[in-house]
Design a protein around this motif. Structure first.
Motif, short mmCIF file in Angstrom:
data_model
loop_
_atom_site.label_atom_id
_atom_site.label_comp_id
_atom_site.label_asym_id
_atom_site.label_seq_id
_atom_site.Cartn_x
_atom_site.Cartn_y
_atom_site.Cartn_z
N ARG A 161 1.73 -6.08 -7.29
CA ARG A 161 1.06 -5.81 -6.28
C ARG A 161 -0.55 -5.47 -6.03
O ARG A 161 -0.80 -4.65 -6.82
N TYR A 162 -0.93 -6.23 -5.39
CA TYR A 162 -2.55 -6.31 -5.33
C TYR A 162 -3.08 -5.72 -4.05
O TYR A 162 -2.58 -6.12 -3.06
N GLU A 203 -2.79 -6.65 1.25
CA GLU A 203 -1.94 -6.62 0.19
C GLU A 203 -1.15 -7.81 -0.02
O GLU A 203 -0.41 -8.39 0.79
N THR A 205 1.52 -9.56 -2.83
CA THR A 205 2.63 -9.47 -4.10
C THR A 205 2.88 -10.71 -4.67
O THR A 205 3.59 -11.44 -3.83
N ARG A 230 -5.19 -3.70 -8.74
CA ARG A 230 -3.66 -3.79 -8.84
C ARG A 230 -3.18 -2.55 -8.80
O ARG A 230 -3.40 -1.79 -9.60
#
Length: 261
Positions: A161-162, A203, A205, A230
């Motif tokens: 997830r970023y 966001e 993912t 991240r």
């Protein structure tokens, strides 16, 4: 004159293994995995004649060592059995995930060693994947190559997830394109999780780890990345300050990363 390409030492060592040595490991790597000495220090100890295997001085870092053999370093018997360990490190912007940095900023390995507790300083720590120089956030390290393969394999689909600050303000239709997957120059991407955290913060993912993928996907939909962080790998969520690290619990490795040795 045609120069013959030199065979890597690791390959020479693998070829020297005889039948029944499938469980053998390279001596320097085994010492690093078990927390006796980091690999570079183990190689120095070997060259200096400070390592014995079954009572015989061994100087070759790639010499095979098998379960049951007795290994001594500086006269001390060393157990080479080791559990799978994993570390969470909060990578700052600047250092690279390489063994050296030609630009002189430094590497994540140098930053990690500077904050390791003494009880973990003898291990050889391998990065599980990479982050760009300017990307911050969770970077995992392990003493076991199997966890590296698990965490980076395209078949594992371990979610990452970023959070990206981007140019412009992505519309819902743009987020839907990211969710459905895009076609990049190296092929179609897998569907991604995408939502807004703020008008210019996305966001994202991913369940794959292609080169610069987040940046390329967001550039493809017209919103180049300005800053990237991240915050989670699998079920392991970043919870240490920038530049700090902590050891993951067994259940985090088993359940959060889905790895079973």
């Amino acid at each position: 004159m045609v120069r013959r390409q030199k065979t890597p030492k690791w390959l020479e060592a693998a070829r020297r293994r005889g039948p029944g040595e499938g469980s053998a490991d390279w001596l320097a790597r085994a010492l690093g995995r078990a927390g006796v000495l980091p690999r570079a220090e183990a190689e120095v100890a070997l060259r200096e004649g400070r390592v014995e295997v079954d009572g015989r001085v061994e100087r070759e870092p790639f010499a095979p060592v098998r379960p049951g053999q007795q290994v001594r370093v500086d006269g001390r018997v060393c157990a080479l059995e080791a559990p799978v360990l994993a570390l969470m490190f909060h990578k700052p912007a600047g250092p690279v995930v390489h063994g050296s940095d030609p630009e002189g900023v430094g590497t994540v390995f140098e930053r990690l060693r500077a904050v390791l507790p003494e009880t973990l300083s003898g291990y050889e720590w391998l990065a599980v994947g990479r982050l760009d120089r300017d990307t911050t956030g969770v970077l995992l390290f392990t003493n076991d190559e199997r966890l590296v393969r698990h965490g980076t394999s395209p078949q594992t689909h371990l979610a990452k997830r970023y959070v990206a600050r981007v140019e412009g303000q992505p519309a819902e239709a743009t987020l839907q394109r990211l969710r459905e997957g895009l076609v990049l120059e190296d092929g179609p991407t897998r569907p991604a999780g995408a939502r807004l955290r703020a008008p210019d913060v996305v966001e994202l993912t991913l369940t794959e780890g292609r080169h610069h993928q987040v940046k390329r996907m967001l550039a493809e939909v017209g919103h180049p990345v300005l800053a990237l962080h991240r915050e989670a790998v699998g079920g392991v969520v970043l919870d240490v300050p920038e530049g700090a690290c902590r050891l993951l619990r067994e259940e985090e490795v088993r359940e959060g990363l889905g790895f079973r040795a």
